[in-house]
Design a protein around this motif. Structure first.
Motif, PDB file in Angstrom:
ATOM      1  N   ARG A 259     -23.212 -40.699  10.146  1.00 41.36           N
ATOM      2  CA  ARG A 259     -24.002 -40.194  11.267  1.00 41.36           C
ATOM      3  C   ARG A 259     -24.180 -41.255  12.337  1.00 41.36           C
ATOM      4  O   ARG A 259     -24.149 -40.972  13.537  1.00 41.36           O
ATOM      5  CB  ARG A 259     -25.348 -39.704  10.773  1.00 41.36           C
ATOM      6  CG  ARG A 259     -25.283 -38.418   9.956  1.00 41.36           C
ATOM      7  CD  ARG A 259     -26.614 -38.112   9.329  1.00 41.36           C
ATOM      8  NE  ARG A 259     -26.596 -36.819   8.621  1.00 41.36           N
ATOM      9  CZ  ARG A 259     -27.567 -36.416   7.819  1.00 41.36           C
ATOM     10  NH1 ARG A 259     -28.642 -37.174   7.622  1.00 41.36           N
ATOM     11  NH2 ARG A 259     -27.470 -35.250   7.219  1.00 41.36           N
ATOM     12  N   ALA A 260     -24.361 -42.518  11.902  1.00 42.98           N
ATOM     13  CA  ALA A 260     -24.544 -43.599  12.864  1.00 42.98           C
ATOM     14  C   ALA A 260     -23.291 -43.822  13.686  1.00 42.98           C
ATOM     15  O   ALA A 260     -23.342 -44.046  14.903  1.00 42.98           O
ATOM     16  CB  ALA A 260     -24.948 -44.879  12.134  1.00 42.98           C
ATOM     17  N   VAL A 261     -22.104 -43.744  13.052  1.00 40.96           N
ATOM     18  CA  VAL A 261     -20.846 -43.925  13.773  1.00 40.96           C
ATOM     19  C   VAL A 261     -20.645 -42.797  14.772  1.00 40.96           C
ATOM     20  O   VAL A 261     -20.253 -43.010  15.919  1.00 40.96           O
ATOM     21  CB  VAL A 261     -19.668 -43.994  12.775  1.00 40.96           C
ATOM     22  CG1 VAL A 261     -18.337 -43.972  13.524  1.00 40.96           C
ATOM     23  CG2 VAL A 261     -19.785 -45.246  11.922  1.00 40.96           C
ATOM     24  N   THR A 262     -20.952 -41.574  14.333  1.00 37.52           N
ATOM     25  CA  THR A 262     -20.783 -40.415  15.220  1.00 37.52           C
ATOM     26  C   THR A 262     -21.685 -40.511  16.443  1.00 37.52           C
ATOM     27  O   THR A 262     -21.294 -40.173  17.558  1.00 37.52           O
ATOM     28  CB  THR A 262     -21.085 -39.123  14.446  1.00 37.52           C
ATOM     29  OG1 THR A 262     -20.223 -39.039  13.306  1.00 37.52           O
ATOM     30  CG2 THR A 262     -20.889 -37.904  15.333  1.00 37.52           C
ATOM     31  N   SER A 263     -22.889 -41.005  16.250  1.00 39.48           N
ATOM     32  CA  SER A 263     -23.834 -41.071  17.365  1.00 39.48           C
ATOM     33  C   SER A 263     -23.420 -42.092  18.408  1.00 39.48           C
ATOM     34  O   SER A 263     -23.870 -42.026  19.552  1.00 39.48           O
ATOM     35  CB  SER A 263     -25.225 -41.406  16.838  1.00 39.48           C
ATOM     36  OG  SER A 263     -25.244 -42.721  16.286  1.00 39.48           O
ATOM     37  N   ARG A 264     -22.531 -43.054  18.041  1.00 39.20           N
ATOM     38  CA  ARG A 264     -22.106 -44.086  19.008  1.00 39.20           C
ATOM     39  C   ARG A 264     -20.871 -43.666  19.802  1.00 39.20           C
ATOM     40  O   ARG A 264     -20.464 -44.366  20.718  1.00 39.20           O
ATOM     41  CB  ARG A 264     -21.828 -45.398  18.268  1.00 39.20           C
ATOM     42  CG  ARG A 264     -23.089 -46.092  17.775  1.00 39.20           C
ATOM     43  CD  ARG A 264     -22.788 -47.523  17.390  1.00 39.20           C
ATOM     44  NE  ARG A 264     -21.919 -47.605  16.220  1.00 39.20           N
ATOM     45  CZ  ARG A 264     -22.374 -47.717  14.973  1.00 39.20           C
ATOM     46  NH1 ARG A 264     -23.678 -47.735  14.758  1.00 39.20           N
ATOM     47  NH2 ARG A 264     -21.531 -47.797  13.957  1.00 39.20           N
ATOM     48  N   ARG A 265     -20.221 -42.543  19.465  1.00 38.47           N
ATOM     49  CA  ARG A 265     -19.051 -42.090  20.214  1.00 38.47           C
ATOM     50  C   ARG A 265     -19.473 -41.514  21.575  1.00 38.47           C
ATOM     51  O   ARG A 265     -20.524 -40.881  21.669  1.00 38.47           O
ATOM     52  CB  ARG A 265     -18.304 -41.016  19.427  1.00 38.47           C
ATOM     53  CG  ARG A 265     -17.653 -41.557  18.154  1.00 38.47           C
ATOM     54  CD  ARG A 265     -17.027 -40.427  17.364  1.00 38.47           C
ATOM     55  NE  ARG A 265     -16.410 -40.938  16.140  1.00 38.47           N
ATOM     56  CZ  ARG A 265     -15.940 -40.157  15.171  1.00 38.47           C
ATOM     57  NH1 ARG A 265     -16.027 -38.822  15.307  1.00 38.47           N
ATOM     58  NH2 ARG A 265     -15.389 -40.687  14.112  1.00 38.47           N
ATOM     59  N   PRO A 266     -18.630 -41.710  22.659  1.00 42.41           N
ATOM     60  CA  PRO A 266     -18.989 -41.136  23.971  1.00 42.41           C
ATOM     61  C   PRO A 266     -18.976 -39.611  23.922  1.00 42.41           C
ATOM     62  O   PRO A 266     -18.147 -39.001  23.248  1.00 42.41           O
ATOM     63  CB  PRO A 266     -17.902 -41.671  24.909  1.00 42.41           C
ATOM     64  CG  PRO A 266     -16.752 -42.005  24.000  1.00 42.41           C
ATOM     65  CD  PRO A 266     -17.358 -42.460  22.702  1.00 42.41           C
TER      66      PRO A 266
END
Length: 290
Positions: A259-266
């Motif tokens: 979830r953390a990685v997904t939230s950092r995508r543009p």
């Protein structure tokens, strides 16, 4: 094995008190009553709020006496004859750390399940587990020092001098042992035995296993949790109060990482704003005339 408390568990307090024998009472009697009530002992109350606990055979009686005649909050007596005088008695005053009383009642519950030969066992010098001086061993193992404060008294005291245990030799008045501080055993904490922060007494025939449970609890190096606003003034002057740290955050799970990685995508642009090629063309605009 470490004796340090784990701050990740629920702790009833916001500071740790060191040494633990200066922690004083929690003001709640339930933890010390629980080992006996768990065995099905009878619990009664009077109109003043005092509680009385009796063993099924009526040979052991405990009084929790917040409205008693003196500061003896806890009084525990055992009887060979339920209608005769007590065989032994112990008393803890109203400032005794609740954990110390619980250690005693836990050992008493264990002894009671083993029968009267255990919970009425008389201390006998030189008789292995019944030797009364075995009760002092846990204190000596934690660096407490032997002392002879006065004639007829054997004692040990904590390295800081803020706690001690005395054993009085010779003949004693059985009734006075049960009703005053003139008992065979006396455990105390504070500036001196004459001005104790709290004290506990035990009469001549108190089983060694019960006394040892108390000294093991008192000498345990682990601190005890307390609420800072509820600590007595004498504690703040002698004990060390260490703030209890807030619980550590739990370790992230693989789902948390994803979830953390997904939230950092543009963020993707709206479909309407993305230019696209079309199969149809608009009519060409007329060129400039020559």
């Amino acid at each position: 094995m470490s004796h340090q408390p784990d701050p990740r568990h629920d702790i009833d307090g916001d500071v740790y008190v060191t040494p633990r024998y200066l922690a004083a009472s929690t003001g709640i009697g339930d933890p010390a009553l629980a080992p006996l009530l768990d065995l099905g002992w009878d619990l009664q109350h009077d109109d003043l709020g005092n509680a009385y606990v009796n063993s099924p055979d009526r040979r052991v009686r405990l009084g929790y006496l917040p409205e008693g005649e003196d500061d003896g909050l806890w009084r525990i007596n055992a009887y060979r004859d339920p209608f005769g005088p007590p065989t032994w008695g112990a008393c803890f005053n109203d400032r005794t750390p609740t954990e110390v009383v619980r250690a005693f009642t836990t050992a008493l519950a264990t002894a009671y399940e083993q029968g009267p030969d255990v919970y009425l066992a008389r201390p006998v010098s030189g008789m292995d587990e019944h030797d009364p001086f075995l009760a002092v061993v846990p204190l000596l193992q934690q660096g407490w020092e032997i002392d002879r404060p006065r004639w007829g008294v054997f004692a040990v005291h904590a390295p800081d001098g803020l706690a001690g245990m005395e054993f009085t030799t010779g003949e004693l008045d059985p009734e006075a042992e049960l009703t005053t501080r003139d008992a065979r055993w006396q455990l105390w904490a504070g500036k001196s035995i004459n001005r104790p922060a709290w004290y506990a007494t035990a009469s001549t025939d108190t089983p060694v296993a019960l006394l040892t449970a108390v000294t093991q609890c008192v000498s345990d190096p682990a601190p005890l949790p307390r609420w800072r606003q509820d600590t007595y003034s004498y504690i703040k002057g002698m004990a060390q109060l260490t703030p209890i740290l807030p619980p550590s955050p739990p370790a992230p799970t693989p789902l948390d990482v994803q979830r953390a990685v997904t939230s950092r995508r543009p963020a993707a642009l709206p479909a309407a704003s993305v230019p696209r090629w079309s199969t149809t063309s608009r009519p060409a605009l007329p060129g400039p005339r020559r």
